[in-house]
Design a protein around this motif. Structure first.
Motif, PDB file in Angstrom:
ATOM      1  N   ALA A   1     -73.649   3.487  21.417  1.00  0.00           N
ATOM      2  CA  ALA A   1     -72.776   4.637  21.638  1.00  0.00           C
ATOM      3  C   ALA A   1     -71.462   4.169  22.248  1.00  0.00           C
ATOM      4  O   ALA A   1     -71.451   3.380  23.187  1.00  0.00           O
ATOM      5  CB  ALA A   1     -73.459   5.649  22.548  1.00  0.00           C
ATOM      6  N   ILE A   2     -70.350   4.657  21.708  1.00  0.00           N
ATOM      7  CA  ILE A   2     -69.015   4.298  22.174  1.00  0.00           C
ATOM      8  C   ILE A   2     -68.368   5.538  22.794  1.00  0.00           C
ATOM      9  O   ILE A   2     -68.235   6.579  22.136  1.00  0.00           O
ATOM     10  CB  ILE A   2     -68.129   3.788  21.022  1.00  0.00           C
ATOM     11  N   ILE A   3     -67.987   5.428  24.056  1.00  0.00           N
ATOM     12  CA  ILE A   3     -67.295   6.508  24.761  1.00  0.00           C
ATOM     13  C   ILE A   3     -65.959   5.970  25.261  1.00  0.00           C
ATOM     14  O   ILE A   3     -65.908   4.906  25.890  1.00  0.00           O
ATOM     15  CB  ILE A   3     -68.105   7.031  25.962  1.00  0.00           C
ATOM     16  N   SER A   4     -64.895   6.681  24.979  1.00  0.00           N
ATOM     17  CA  SER A   4     -63.584   6.345  25.529  1.00  0.00           C
ATOM     18  C   SER A   4     -63.273   7.318  26.657  1.00  0.00           C
ATOM     19  O   SER A   4     -63.459   8.526  26.507  1.00  0.00           O
ATOM     20  CB  SER A   4     -62.500   6.435  24.454  1.00  0.00           C
ATOM     21  N   SER A   5     -62.807   6.786  27.784  1.00  0.00           N
ATOM     22  CA  SER A   5     -62.545   7.656  28.934  1.00  0.00           C
ATOM     23  C   SER A   5     -61.097   7.561  29.364  1.00  0.00           C
ATOM     24  O   SER A   5     -60.445   6.528  29.192  1.00  0.00           O
ATOM     25  CB  SER A   5     -63.461   7.288  30.104  1.00  0.00           C
ATOM     26  N   GLY A   6     -60.603   8.661  29.930  1.00  0.00           N
ATOM     27  CA  GLY A   6     -59.242   8.685  30.460  1.00  0.00           C
ATOM     28  C   GLY A   6     -58.524   9.965  30.104  1.00  0.00           C
ATOM     29  O   GLY A   6     -58.580  10.420  28.948  1.00  0.00           O
TER      30      GLY A   6
ATOM     31  N   VAL B   1     -75.024   1.765  25.607  1.00  0.00           N
ATOM     32  CA  VAL B   1     -73.860   2.630  25.809  1.00  0.00           C
ATOM     33  C   VAL B   1     -72.692   1.752  26.240  1.00  0.00           C
ATOM     34  O   VAL B   1     -72.828   0.910  27.133  1.00  0.00           O
ATOM     35  CB  VAL B   1     -74.131   3.712  26.873  1.00  0.00           C
ATOM     36  N   VAL B   2     -71.547   1.934  25.580  1.00  0.00           N
ATOM     37  CA  VAL B   2     -70.330   1.204  25.931  1.00  0.00           C
ATOM     38  C   VAL B   2     -69.258   2.233  26.275  1.00  0.00           C
ATOM     39  O   VAL B   2     -68.848   3.024  25.430  1.00  0.00           O
ATOM     40  CB  VAL B   2     -69.852   0.304  24.774  1.00  0.00           C
TER      41      VAL B   2
ATOM     42  N   ARG C   1     -84.866   1.131  29.786  1.00  0.00           N
ATOM     43  CA  ARG C   1     -84.874  -0.037  28.896  1.00  0.00           C
ATOM     44  C   ARG C   1     -83.530  -0.223  28.194  1.00  0.00           C
ATOM     45  O   ARG C   1     -83.395  -1.092  27.346  1.00  0.00           O
ATOM     46  CB  ARG C   1     -85.978   0.131  27.839  1.00  0.00           C
ATOM     47  N   LYS C   2     -82.556   0.591  28.550  1.00  0.00           N
ATOM     48  CA  LYS C   2     -81.286   0.594  27.833  1.00  0.00           C
ATOM     49  C   LYS C   2     -80.189  -0.083  28.648  1.00  0.00           C
ATOM     50  O   LYS C   2     -80.259  -0.177  29.869  1.00  0.00           O
ATOM     51  CB  LYS C   2     -80.897   2.031  27.472  1.00  0.00           C
ATOM     52  N   ALA C   3     -79.168  -0.559  27.927  1.00  0.00           N
ATOM     53  CA  ALA C   3     -78.044  -1.247  28.556  1.00  0.00           C
ATOM     54  C   ALA C   3     -76.842  -0.323  28.596  1.00  0.00           C
ATOM     55  O   ALA C   3     -76.579   0.441  27.655  1.00  0.00           O
ATOM     56  CB  ALA C   3     -77.707  -2.517  27.783  1.00  0.00           C
TER      57      ALA C   3
END
Length: 412
Positions: free
Chosen positions: A187-192, A253-254, A299-301
């Motif tokens: 999963a890709i999340i962009s924040s700001g 999750v990134v 178990r997730k990163a």
């Protein structure tokens, strides 16, 4: 909310050690035609000999090698042509001394033959007789039974990525469904508050979401399945909801833009809300990419990457990609397969001891030498990555590299 200080930075090697503690994905089976670039989940043992018949490697004549001994252009050996081999059919001919059977490349040797004379080394006298102008050794121009793959042999090892050559081998063995590890979903999340969708015209002070799309491409290249979650504002409640949804749908999750010190960076607080969460790193001794977060949630990163595009890309390349490869089931010796080439550094490059520096470089050729030219620029400038061919690594105990140094370029 108080400004948060970095945890004590850890080394890149320590991060890579943490990566090894994450589990690989479960096994699934896929059709042969879509197994390329997946990671094999079981050893493959051949249940057949390949080939399962003696096969010619050239166009020519199948013979008994002993009948050719002593043959030369000056004293050719005479052979009677007793038939021909048809492709795809077993020959019903038995060959004796002084006899030959015409055979195409890939054809099955008739009974009694042990070699093939190349057609270039023969001369026809009439429709039933040829001269052999060169002697032939036993098994010359012949593929033996099981020479390619022997029955009962382990031909492919669990934990390797399937390339076109492996697909071909599986096809040769008649394997139509292939056991592979499931690809991790990332999963890709962009924040700001300053980030807007790519289709929106940004106002002054705003930026389009470059990281979201760049990181999705890098996920694909590393072997994962990207899941774009969109843009989240710098509010704790919003970030928590996005991360909660991402963790429910993905294996990794990134989050880009949520790793720096600042009053509006809530990443650590959000991670700590989740049960069974553990911060493994908040600060890594690399440049660019120092303010990187790695956490385990169940178990997730969970990764928090810098918001600057270059920092996010390099951090992903040197840390997130290895995690994706590990969770994809790749064994260590099959990982880190980026193409690397030697080059000569074109100028001095300074570095600070105590961190690993990754320098963008452009390659040129001059005669038989390859030169690496450092591309200098701030970590928010995407064109520096576009113009670069790869990276060079300056070790943690080095103060830099001198012009003329031999370097290894990690190609993109």
């Amino acid at each position: 909310m108080k400004s948060r200080e970095f945890f004590k930075t850890i080394t890149l090697e320590s991060v890579l050690e943490h990566i090894e503690t994450f589990p690989h994905m479960e096994k699934e089976t896929v059709p042969l035609e879509i197994c390329q670039d997946r990671v094999l989940a079981d050893d493959i043992i051949s249940d057949i000999d390949l080939p399962d018949f003696m096969r010619s490697t050239v166009d020519g004549y199948a013979v008994q090698a002993s009948s050719t001994f002593g043959a030369s252009e000056g004293t050719p050996a005479l052979f009677k042509v007793v038939g021909g081999v048809e492709m795809g059919r077993p020959p019903n001919i038995s060959v004796g001394p002084g006899e030959a059977v015409k055979i195409p490349t890939g054809g099955m040797l008739p009974h009694g033959c042990d070699s093939v004379v190349m057609v270039e080394h023969t001369q026809p006298l009439d429709q039933e007789t040829i001269e052999v102008l060169k002697s032939c050794a036993p098994l010359q121009n012949v593929v033996e039974i099981g020479e390619d793959v022997a029955k009962g042999k382990k031909v492919l090892e669990r934990g390797r990525r399937i390339r076109p050559s492996e697909v071909g081998l599986l096809a040769a063995l008649g394997i139509t469904t292939v056991p592979v590890f499931r690809q991790p979903t990332v999963a890709i999340i962009s924040s700001g508050d300053e980030i807007v969708p790519v289709e929106v015209q940004p106002h002054l002070g705003q930026l389009r979401d470059v990281n979201g799309y760049t990181l999705m491409g890098m996920v694909k290249k590393a072997g994962g399945i990207p899941l774009y979650m969109g843009i989240v504002r710098d509010r704790f409640e919003d970030l928590f909801q996005y991360c909660q949804e991402a963790l429910s749908r993905a294996d990794i999750v990134v989050l880009s833009g949520g790793s720096s010190i600042g009053t509006r960076d809530f990443t650590i607080d959000v991670i700590q809300v989740f049960p069974d969460s553990q911060i493994l790193a908040h600060g890594v001794s690399i440049s660019p990419g120092k303010p990187t977060i790695l956490a385990r949630i169940g178990r997730k990163a969970f990764w928090g990457l810098p918001g600057h595009t270059v920092s996010a890309m390099i951090t992903f390349l040197v840390m997130v990609s290895p995690l994706i490869e590990k969770m994809s089931g790749l064994l260590p010796r099959f990982r880190n397969t980026s193409y690397r080439i030697p080059a000569i550094l074109s100028r001095n490059v300074a570095s600070a001891m105590g961190r690993v520096d990754f320098i963008r470089v452009r390659l040129t050729r001059d005669g038989d030498r390859t030169y690496a030219h450092p591309i200098l620029g701030k970590s928010g400038l995407i064109h520096t990555m576009v113009n670069a061919d790869g990276l060079i690594k300056i070790d943690i105990n080095s103060e830099g590299l001198d012009r003329g140094s031999e370097v290894e370029v990690i190609m993109f």
